[in-house]
Design a protein around this motif. Sequence first.
Motif, PDB file in Angstrom:
ATOM      1  N   THR A 111      -7.806  -3.152   1.990  1.00 27.33           N
ATOM      2  CA  THR A 111      -6.600  -2.632   2.656  1.00 27.33           C
ATOM      3  C   THR A 111      -6.681  -2.825   4.171  1.00 27.33           C
ATOM      4  OG1 THR A 111      -7.563  -0.408   2.736  1.00 27.33           O
ATOM      5  CG2 THR A 111      -6.135  -0.935   0.848  1.00 27.33           C
ATOM      6  N   ARG A 112      -7.502  -3.738   4.612  1.00 23.46           N
ATOM      7  CA  ARG A 112      -7.624  -4.038   6.047  1.00 23.46           C
ATOM      8  C   ARG A 112      -7.669  -5.550   6.230  1.00 23.46           C
ATOM      9  NH1 ARG A 112     -12.780  -5.743   6.951  1.00 23.46           N
ATOM     10  NH2 ARG A 112     -14.444  -4.989   5.558  1.00 23.46           N
ATOM     11  N   SER A 113      -7.328  -5.982   7.430  1.00 22.89           N
ATOM     12  CA  SER A 113      -7.380  -7.409   7.746  1.00 22.89           C
ATOM     13  C   SER A 113      -8.827  -7.867   7.886  1.00 22.89           C
ATOM     14  CB  SER A 113      -6.631  -7.683   9.047  1.00 22.89           C
ATOM     15  OG  SER A 113      -5.255  -7.390   8.917  1.00 22.89           O
ATOM     16  N   GLY A 161      -0.983  -3.972   1.384  1.00 26.18           N
ATOM     17  CA  GLY A 161      -0.444  -3.688   2.702  1.00 26.18           C
ATOM     18  C   GLY A 161      -0.253  -4.934   3.537  1.00 26.18           C
ATOM     19  N   ARG A 162       0.317  -4.745   4.723  1.00 26.66           N
ATOM     20  CA  ARG A 162       0.581  -5.873   5.630  1.00 26.66           C
ATOM     21  C   ARG A 162      -0.697  -6.188   6.410  1.00 26.66           C
ATOM     22  NH1 ARG A 162       4.196  -9.768   4.912  1.00 26.66           N
ATOM     23  NH2 ARG A 162       5.121 -10.544   6.843  1.00 26.66           N
ATOM     24  N   LYS A 175       0.820  -1.208   0.000  1.00 22.44           N
ATOM     25  CA  LYS A 175       0.000   0.000   0.000  1.00 22.44           C
ATOM     26  C   LYS A 175       0.851   1.253   0.000  1.00 22.44           C
ATOM     27  CE  LYS A 175      -2.335   0.999   3.716  1.00 22.44           C
ATOM     28  NZ  LYS A 175      -3.377   0.995   4.776  1.00 22.44           N
ATOM     29  N   THR A 176       1.932   1.234   0.762  1.00 18.33           N
ATOM     30  CA  THR A 176       2.803   2.397   0.861  1.00 18.33           C
ATOM     31  C   THR A 176       4.248   1.959   0.727  1.00 18.33           C
ATOM     32  OG1 THR A 176       2.902   2.184   3.271  1.00 18.33           O
ATOM     33  CG2 THR A 176       1.216   3.666   2.355  1.00 18.33           C
ATOM     34  N   HIS A 196       3.554  -6.608   2.355  1.00 23.76           N
ATOM     35  CA  HIS A 196       2.578  -7.319   1.532  1.00 23.76           C
ATOM     36  C   HIS A 196       1.689  -8.197   2.412  1.00 23.76           C
ATOM     37  CE1 HIS A 196       6.001  -6.500  -1.292  1.00 23.76           C
ATOM     38  NE2 HIS A 196       4.988  -6.096  -2.033  1.00 23.76           N
ATOM     39  N   PRO A 197       0.558  -8.644   1.894  1.00 25.06           N
ATOM     40  CA  PRO A 197      -0.413  -9.364   2.722  1.00 25.06           C
ATOM     41  C   PRO A 197       0.069 -10.723   3.234  1.00 25.06           C
ATOM     42  CG  PRO A 197      -1.447  -8.501   0.730  1.00 25.06           C
ATOM     43  CD  PRO A 197       0.032  -8.351   0.545  1.00 25.06           C
TER      44      PRO A 197
END
Length: 324
Positions: free
Chosen positions: A298-300, A281-282, A247-248, A264-265
């Motif tokens: 972009t969220r868990s 993102g993570r 994401k960033t 990364h995911p």
Amino acid sequence: MSSHYNKDPDVKFIAATNWELDKIVSELRGIRNEWRIESGRLQELGLRELPSRDVLQNIIRELCGALFPMRLGPQDLREESEDYYVGYTLDAALSQLLQQVQLELRYSARQHRDTLSGVEIKTRANTIVRQFAVSLPQLRRILDIDVRAAYYGDPAAKSVDEVLLCYPGVVAIIHHRLAHLLYELGVPLLARIVAELAHSSTGIDIHPGATIGSGFFIDHGTGVVIGETAIIGERVRLYQAVTLGAKTFPADDTGALHKGLPRHPIVEDDVVIYAGATILGRVTIGKGSVIGGNIWLTRSVPAGSNITQASLRNDATTTTERNL
């Protein structure tokens, strides 16, 4: 294959047609020299020092034949000579790989101004290739699980042989397993070249640093992107155009990107991600979740989630009403 150029530096190239090549060659030499000055590369070795994409492509082809001799080996192979073929092919492939590993280690030492001797580089290269070689039987076991996952995961598949011979997702995962092994053993440039060979032929872009569990299947495959620090669990299935990206990109005061950070995911076991989904993102996709097509996430999400565009819209509406 012989080289079609004269190796004597005092002999000028003579073309059959007047293309003004002397002028072009001179200008190209000037541009190369400018780049070498800017890059601090004035002390060239006088020979090609980088690994060869063509050689690595041949190595991977031979390794695939050795791993699956009766399906990816030569057409005239017979079962009674299978072991001989595997031994002969592995010896040739690993010998070529040793040379390529030495090239990367020498190049890396020069780039980082390490004072490794030629003997130290050869010793380290031997250790890397030996570790790579002894890992091949276990790698074959994991690939068998991947191939079965592709067969059972696609109702159109008629046999495991069809899957191995035809499916781009299987080609990509074979390359990735080999590339990831090289990456873990400390030759990331070779690993990246192997990954890009698969990317070029399948349209599937998996960074060799990504950690992927067994039973992995990419259906259709074109446009899939999996980033360097992605972690994927067991029995995960992806469809075409899925992105597991960042994401960033954090940078320092000079604007240079920080490299190697987890960005990364994490995709846990038994997850299915449908076509066109983008996960950035993570974040963690919980075990057994299903991510619908064309989702931007972009969220868990917790284990057992079923994420669709409708559910995301409902979440957004609920959040807006709560804020009001």
